[in-house]
Design a protein around this motif. Structure first.
Motif, PDB file in Angstrom:
ATOM      1  N   PRO A 266       0.820  -1.216   0.000  1.00  0.00           N
ATOM      2  CA  PRO A 266       0.000   0.000   0.000  1.00  0.00           C
ATOM      3  C   PRO A 266       0.854   1.266   0.000  1.00  0.00           C
ATOM      4  O   PRO A 266       1.996   1.265   0.490  1.00  0.00           O
ATOM      5  N   ALA A 267       0.284   2.335  -0.514  1.00  0.00           N
ATOM      6  CA  ALA A 267       1.000   3.611  -0.546  1.00  0.00           C
ATOM      7  C   ALA A 267       1.343   4.095   0.857  1.00  0.00           C
ATOM      8  O   ALA A 267       2.347   4.793   1.055  1.00  0.00           O
ATOM      9  N   GLU A 268       0.523   3.734   1.858  1.00  0.00           N
ATOM     10  CA  GLU A 268       0.747   4.202   3.230  1.00  0.00           C
ATOM     11  C   GLU A 268       1.830   3.397   3.946  1.00  0.00           C
ATOM     12  O   GLU A 268       2.273   3.783   5.033  1.00  0.00           O
ATOM     13  N   ALA A 269       2.216   2.260   3.382  1.00  0.00           N
ATOM     14  CA  ALA A 269       3.222   1.416   4.038  1.00  0.00           C
ATOM     15  C   ALA A 269       4.615   1.980   3.813  1.00  0.00           C
ATOM     16  O   ALA A 269       4.896   2.618   2.801  1.00  0.00           O
ATOM     17  N   ALA A 270       5.491   1.736   4.757  1.00  0.00           N
ATOM     18  CA  ALA A 270       6.902   2.091   4.611  1.00  0.00           C
ATOM     19  C   ALA A 270       7.658   0.879   4.075  1.00  0.00           C
ATOM     20  O   ALA A 270       7.315  -0.267   4.382  1.00  0.00           O
ATOM     21  N   ILE A 271       8.687   1.136   3.272  1.00  0.00           N
ATOM     22  CA  ILE A 271       9.550   0.084   2.743  1.00  0.00           C
ATOM     23  C   ILE A 271      10.951   0.341   3.279  1.00  0.00           C
ATOM     24  O   ILE A 271      11.540   1.390   3.025  1.00  0.00           O
TER      25      ILE A 271
ATOM     26  N   LEU B 187      -1.275  -5.904   3.875  1.00  0.00           N
ATOM     27  CA  LEU B 187      -1.458  -5.581   5.299  1.00  0.00           C
ATOM     28  C   LEU B 187      -0.307  -4.763   5.859  1.00  0.00           C
ATOM     29  O   LEU B 187      -0.294  -4.433   7.045  1.00  0.00           O
ATOM     30  N   ALA B 188       0.666  -4.415   5.008  1.00  0.00           N
ATOM     31  CA  ALA B 188       1.915  -3.851   5.511  1.00  0.00           C
ATOM     32  C   ALA B 188       1.752  -2.496   6.190  1.00  0.00           C
ATOM     33  O   ALA B 188       2.606  -2.104   6.983  1.00  0.00           O
ATOM     34  N   ALA B 189       0.670  -1.773   5.889  1.00  0.00           N
ATOM     35  CA  ALA B 189       0.464  -0.481   6.551  1.00  0.00           C
ATOM     36  C   ALA B 189      -0.208  -0.632   7.909  1.00  0.00           C
ATOM     37  O   ALA B 189      -0.332   0.340   8.657  1.00  0.00           O
ATOM     38  N   THR B 190      -0.641  -1.853   8.244  1.00  0.00           N
ATOM     39  CA  THR B 190      -1.335  -2.106   9.501  1.00  0.00           C
ATOM     40  C   THR B 190      -0.374  -2.027  10.679  1.00  0.00           C
ATOM     41  O   THR B 190       0.725  -2.606  10.631  1.00  0.00           O
ATOM     42  N   GLU B 191      -0.767  -1.308  11.722  1.00  0.00           N
ATOM     43  CA  GLU B 191       0.058  -1.286  12.924  1.00  0.00           C
ATOM     44  C   GLU B 191       0.170  -2.703  13.483  1.00  0.00           C
ATOM     45  O   GLU B 191      -0.807  -3.430  13.578  1.00  0.00           O
ATOM     46  N   GLY B 192       1.373  -3.093  13.849  1.00  0.00           N
ATOM     47  CA  GLY B 192       1.553  -4.413  14.426  1.00  0.00           C
ATOM     48  C   GLY B 192       1.835  -5.514  13.422  1.00  0.00           C
ATOM     49  O   GLY B 192       1.798  -6.692  13.780  1.00  0.00           O
ATOM     50  N   VAL B 193       2.130  -5.166  12.165  1.00  0.00           N
ATOM     51  CA  VAL B 193       2.445  -6.168  11.146  1.00  0.00           C
ATOM     52  C   VAL B 193       3.753  -5.773  10.453  1.00  0.00           C
ATOM     53  O   VAL B 193       3.922  -4.632  10.036  1.00  0.00           O
ATOM     54  N   ILE B 194       4.668  -6.732  10.332  1.00  0.00           N
ATOM     55  CA  ILE B 194       5.895  -6.548   9.553  1.00  0.00           C
ATOM     56  C   ILE B 194       5.986  -7.699   8.557  1.00  0.00           C
ATOM     57  O   ILE B 194       5.935  -8.872   8.957  1.00  0.00           O
ATOM     58  N   VAL B 195       6.089  -7.374   7.278  1.00  0.00           N
ATOM     59  CA  VAL B 195       6.226  -8.375   6.222  1.00  0.00           C
ATOM     60  C   VAL B 195       7.655  -8.308   5.699  1.00  0.00           C
ATOM     61  O   VAL B 195       8.131  -7.243   5.301  1.00  0.00           O
TER      62      VAL B 195
END
Length: 337
Positions: free
Chosen positions: A76-81, A189-197
């Motif tokens: 997602p655009a909101e996720a950090a990479i 789900l990568a932008a979800t708090e508490g999830v790291i992929v």
């Protein structure tokens, strides 16, 4: 769920050709290393600008790589990479950055997860089912699983993530072998708090020595990870090659087809030699044999290195041979050539 309180034993990895050469000095050369799950047909290396070697990598190079990774992984655009020196760098770093008391790992799986969490002081348990992960502070899932290829559906992981997030927990999903089966990814789900992929670059692209991988997560989780990794977490050449490869939309699907074809060929060889298929992915196959230890030694004496598992002595894992000469030598070592 079985708890482990003692320090974990040193992890045995594939790719230890140096040790194999010392143990079997009379084995035919060159060795054929089938002990890792790395594509034997690597992405063709593009030209790398001289300054990528001579200068420290700048922010623009990291931004270009992460933009390519976001598109390739459909994050997602909101996720950090966050880029680092392979998925392993994050496996080691996450327990230090996000310490926890109780960690549950869906097993049997890649042993570095348990070793790194145990080294951080966490109480680590191995869970047999997804439901058993839910009462821990941190849940770890390797998907597809290494070494048996087990796949957990994204909707099941999403439900666990929702439960863990409500409790203030963390879910780490190691997708190191996901590239050829993107429909099973939970990168969404990568932008979800508490999830790291976690994603590995080197396995599917056949460039493990480049040491490149990613953590996909919320900006809040990314900030301490970046701080812990430091300002130059990946090399300039790795940034340039990774950005080019991840943006190549035609190469990866073709590689997936080729590896799947080779995996079926490998299954046929192993089955004819009397091995029983346990599972795997299109980059490696896990088989069972009552005399797996004898087979491992016999293969080594022929200059063929498979992957053994001290905790599962009846198992061997085979990666894909890289060319017809390697296929012929494996068939001969299996005495079916």
């Amino acid at each position: 769920m079985t708890a482990h309180h003692a320090p974990a034993a040193p992890v045995v990895h594939g790719g230890r050709l140096d040790a194999a050469r010392r143990l079997y000095p009379d084995a035919p050369q060159p060795w054929i290393d089938l002990s890792t799950g790395v594509n034997p047909h690597p992405y063709p290396l593009p030209p790398v600008a001289p300054e990528a070697w001579s200068r420290l990598p700048d922010d623009d190079a990291f931004a270009a790589l992460c933009a390519a990774a976001r598109r390739a992984y459909r994050a997602p655009a909101e996720a950090a990479i966050v880029a680092g020196a392979g998925a392993q760098a994050f496996i080691q770093m996450i327990p230090r950055v996000f310490p926890a008391r109780r960690v549950a790992i869906l097993g049997f799986t890649y042993a570095e997860h348990e070793a790194c969490w145990a080294a951080s002081g966490a109480r680590v348990s191995t869970a047999a089912t997804l439901d058993a992960l839910g009462e821990s502070n941190v849940a770890v899932i390797v998907n597809p699983n290494n070494p048996d290829g087990r796949v957990i559906e994204p909707r099941e992981i999403a439900a666990l993530a929702q439960h863990m997030t409500r409790r203030g927990g963390l879910v780490v999903v190691d997708e190191s072998f996901m590239d050829f089966t993107p429909l099973h990814s939970v990168a969404s789900l990568a932008a979800t708090e508490g999830v790291i992929v976690l994603r590995s670059f080197g396995k599917a692209y056949g460039l493990a020595g480049l040491r490149l991988g990613f953590a996909l997560c919320s900006p809040a989780l990314a900030a301490p990870l970046r701080a812990a990794l430091g300002p130059w977490a990946a090399s300039g050449p790795a940034l340039a090659i990774g950005a080019r490869a991840l943006a190549d939309e035609r190469w990866l699907p073709a590689a997936a087809v080729a590896c799947a074809t080779d995996a079926k060929r490998l299954d046929s060889l192993l089955e004819r030699a009397g091995f029983g298929l346990v599972g795997g992915t299109s980059l490696f196959r896990l088989v069972r044999h009552d005399k797996a230890g004898d087979w491992f030694s016999r293969l080594c004496a022929s200059g063929v290195l498979a992957r053994e598992f001290p905790q599962r002595p009846e198992w061997l894992r085979f990666g894909l041979p890289g060319g017809e000469s390697a296929w012929r030598r494996l068939a001969t070592a299996l005495e079916i050539g």
